[in-house]
Design a protein around this motif. Structure first.
Motif, short mmCIF file in Angstrom:
data_model
loop_
_atom_site.label_atom_id
_atom_site.label_comp_id
_atom_site.label_asym_id
_atom_site.label_seq_id
_atom_site.Cartn_x
_atom_site.Cartn_y
_atom_site.Cartn_z
N GLU A 1 24.78 46.32 49.43
CA GLU A 1 25.37 45.02 49.76
C GLU A 1 26.69 44.81 49.02
O GLU A 1 27.69 44.39 49.62
CB GLU A 1 24.38 43.90 49.40
N VAL A 2 26.73 45.11 47.72
CA VAL A 2 27.93 44.84 46.94
C VAL A 2 29.04 45.84 47.27
O VAL A 2 30.23 45.50 47.25
CB VAL A 2 27.61 44.83 45.43
N ILE A 3 28.68 47.08 47.59
CA ILE A 3 29.70 48.04 48.04
C ILE A 3 30.39 47.51 49.30
O ILE A 3 31.62 47.54 49.41
CB ILE A 3 29.08 49.42 48.29
N PHE A 4 29.61 47.01 50.24
CA PHE A 4 30.20 46.48 51.46
C PHE A 4 30.97 45.18 51.19
O PHE A 4 32.00 44.90 51.82
CB PHE A 4 29.13 46.25 52.53
N ASP A 5 30.49 44.37 50.24
CA ASP A 5 31.23 43.17 49.85
C ASP A 5 32.60 43.54 49.28
O ASP A 5 33.59 42.84 49.52
CB ASP A 5 30.45 42.37 48.81
N HIS A 6 32.65 44.64 48.54
CA HIS A 6 33.93 45.10 47.98
C HIS A 6 34.90 45.50 49.10
O HIS A 6 36.09 45.18 49.04
CB HIS A 6 33.69 46.28 47.04
N ILE A 7 34.39 46.18 50.11
CA ILE A 7 35.24 46.55 51.25
C ILE A 7 35.80 45.30 51.92
O ILE A 7 37.00 45.21 52.20
CB ILE A 7 34.44 47.41 52.26
N LEU A 8 34.94 44.31 52.15
CA LEU A 8 35.39 43.07 52.77
C LEU A 8 36.38 42.32 51.90
O LEU A 8 37.37 41.76 52.40
CB LEU A 8 34.18 42.18 53.07
N ASP A 9 36.16 42.34 50.60
CA ASP A 9 37.07 41.69 49.67
C ASP A 9 38.47 42.30 49.76
O ASP A 9 39.48 41.59 49.81
CB ASP A 9 36.52 41.83 48.25
N ARG A 10 38.54 43.61 49.80
CA ARG A 10 39.84 44.30 49.90
C ARG A 10 40.51 44.05 51.26
O ARG A 10 41.74 43.89 51.33
CB ARG A 10 39.66 45.80 49.69
N ILE A 11 39.72 44.01 52.33
CA ILE A 11 40.30 43.72 53.64
C ILE A 11 40.89 42.31 53.66
O ILE A 11 42.00 42.08 54.15
CB ILE A 11 39.25 43.87 54.75
N ASN A 12 40.15 41.36 53.10
CA ASN A 12 40.65 39.98 53.06
C ASN A 12 41.94 39.87 52.27
O ASN A 12 42.85 39.12 52.63
CB ASN A 12 39.58 39.06 52.47
N ILE A 13 42.03 40.63 51.17
CA ILE A 13 43.27 40.63 50.39
C ILE A 13 44.42 41.20 51.22
O ILE A 13 45.54 40.70 51.18
CB ILE A 13 43.08 41.40 49.07
#
Length: 440
Positions: free
Chosen positions: A296-308
């Motif tokens: 879950e947190v690995i995928f949250d990190h991907i989404l966080d970077r995309i949002n940035i």
């Protein structure tokens, strides 16, 4: 009159002839072959494909020399059986050959590339050396079994390429115009998932897929309770800390260069095991929690970077037509690569990014997501054939037979290798020939 029209229509269909491409992929531990056919103005049709994968369980991961030996041992017989099954002979060869040139493990790429050169020389057919990641991008053009009514992505579009060797967010303006908006600063997401899964106690050849299956098997109510547990620090029931990387006071909200980082997931997991288990087997409940949270947190990190990236580049700094200077908008989002087969990642991408777009006029419009069929997310020869055919048709070039593998090949430097050869018009027309029809 209707009967004559039907007969003429049948004659026209029979008269049409597509060209065929035989494709090979061997960038890592999969020996892959595919045969595709393409009619004028249509997307390629997959006639047949096959794959053999090295069993790396005994090695604890992929060993480059073992992968190279695997390709050397299997690719010739694999191709021989495949050609026999599909009626491919020296007197009935495909029209073009497509093969992975890089990026990838040099030994693995070399095994497939050298074999493809031999076929091109023996059959007197042109060879197109394909960029592996371009294949992952363009395979999204094929019809999807779960997205049957979604048209192919239109330039410019964004791609999240997530696999065992790469994690990239790419803006593609054309088949050869790609800008990398975010890259990993250490290991790739697929590599991180595999290593974390192994630390948790999973075994197998497709260990990331084993982790996904295990997480999917966790009862819904238990997953909901896991979801409510915060791991920003170790003040939780499991005393497990797993924070999002590249966040905190020392990191700028919008950095000069947006990157992914996955090594901290593995180091956090190892430190936790050392402190709380000291070589002992992890109990089932903790294993479920760790598996769920890590994924879950690995995928949250991907989404966080995309949002940035959307914040950084969404102000039209990047999204313009360089030729005309006019502003353009991104409406399509491709997610491809081995990790893109994970349905939880797909769900999170759609849920998080569904209401966002990079429209130049500032209006919100839902992004259209493109997820290749699950079987085409992991390495395969179909994607190499699709990309090779696009290069052949749009750029009218082939590779010189002097080409060698490229271990690291930036996606934005596809045409800078200096060994592309333009087709003579007669040869190009011969391959693209469409038989005439009798309209009488």
């Amino acid at each position: 009159m209707l009967g004559r029209y039907v007969l003429k229509r049948k004659a026209a269909l029979v008269g049409r002839r597509g060209y065929r491409a035989l494709a090979l992929e061997s960038s890592c531990d999969d020996s892959c072959i595919a045969l595709l056919e393409k009619l004028p103005g249509e997307v390629p049709r997959v006639i047949d494909q096959e794959k053999k994968t090295l069993n790396s369980v005994a090695f604890g991961g992929i060993v480059p020399t073992e992968a190279h030996n695997f390709h050397q041992s299997h690719i010739a017989n694999l191709t021989s059986d495949f050609c026999r099954r599909n009626g491919i002979t020296p007197s009935n060869p495909p029209d073009i050959l497509c093969c992975t040139r890089g990026p990838g493990m040099t030994g693995s790429v070399s095994a497939g590339l050298q074999f493809a050169k031999g076929l091109a020389l023996g059959w007197n057919r042109p060879l197109v050396g394909v960029h592996h990641m371009l294949g992952h991008i363009l395979v999204a053009k094929l019809p999807k079994s779960e997205q049957k009514h979604i048209p192919e992505p239109e330039y410019p579009f964004l791609s999240l390429l997530c696999s065992g060797g790469h994690t990239l967010l790419v803006l593609s303006r054309s088949i050869i115009d790609h800008e990398i908006l975010a890259d990993t600063q250490d290991i790739a997401v697929g590599d991180a998932i595999d290593k974390c899964a192994r630390e948790i106690g999973f075994k197998g050849n497709m260990i990331g897929k084993e982790l996904e299956k295990f997480v999917d098997s966790i009862p819904t109510d238990l997953k909901e309770s896991f979801q409510s547990i915060r791991t920003n620090n170790s003040d939780n029931k499991f005393k497990f800390q797993l924070a999002l990387p590249l966040r905190g006071p020392k990191h700028k909200k919008i950095p000069e260069a947006v990157t992914f980082s996955f090594t901290s997931f593995l180091s956090s997991l190892r430190a936790y095991k050392e402190k709380h288990f000291k070589g002992l087997e992890i109990d089932l409940l903790t294993k479920q929690f760790l598996a769920y949270k890590v994924q879950e947190v690995i995928f949250d990190h991907i989404l966080d970077r995309i949002n940035i990236c959307l914040l950084k580049y969404g102000s039209n700094k990047k999204l313009y037509d360089q030729a005309s200077g006019e502003m353009i908008g991104v409406k399509d989002f491709v997610c491809s690569g081995g990790v893109a087969s994970n349905r939880r990642l797909r769900q999170k991408l759609c849920a998080e990014l569904n209401s966002k777009s990079l429209r130049s006029d500032g209006q919100n419009e839902r992004l259209t997501f493109h997820f290749p069929d699950i079987s085409l997310c992991t390495d395969n020869a179909v994607m190499i054939g699709v990309a090779g055919m696009e290069i052949f048709e749009q750029l009218k070039v082939r590779s010189d037979l002097s080409i060698v593998p490229i271990r690291k090949w930036p996606l934005n430097e596809i045409m800078s290798t200096g060994d592309w050869i333009e087709f003579q018009e007669e040869e190009f027309k011969r391959i693209m020939a469409v038989k005439g029809t009798d309209d009488n």
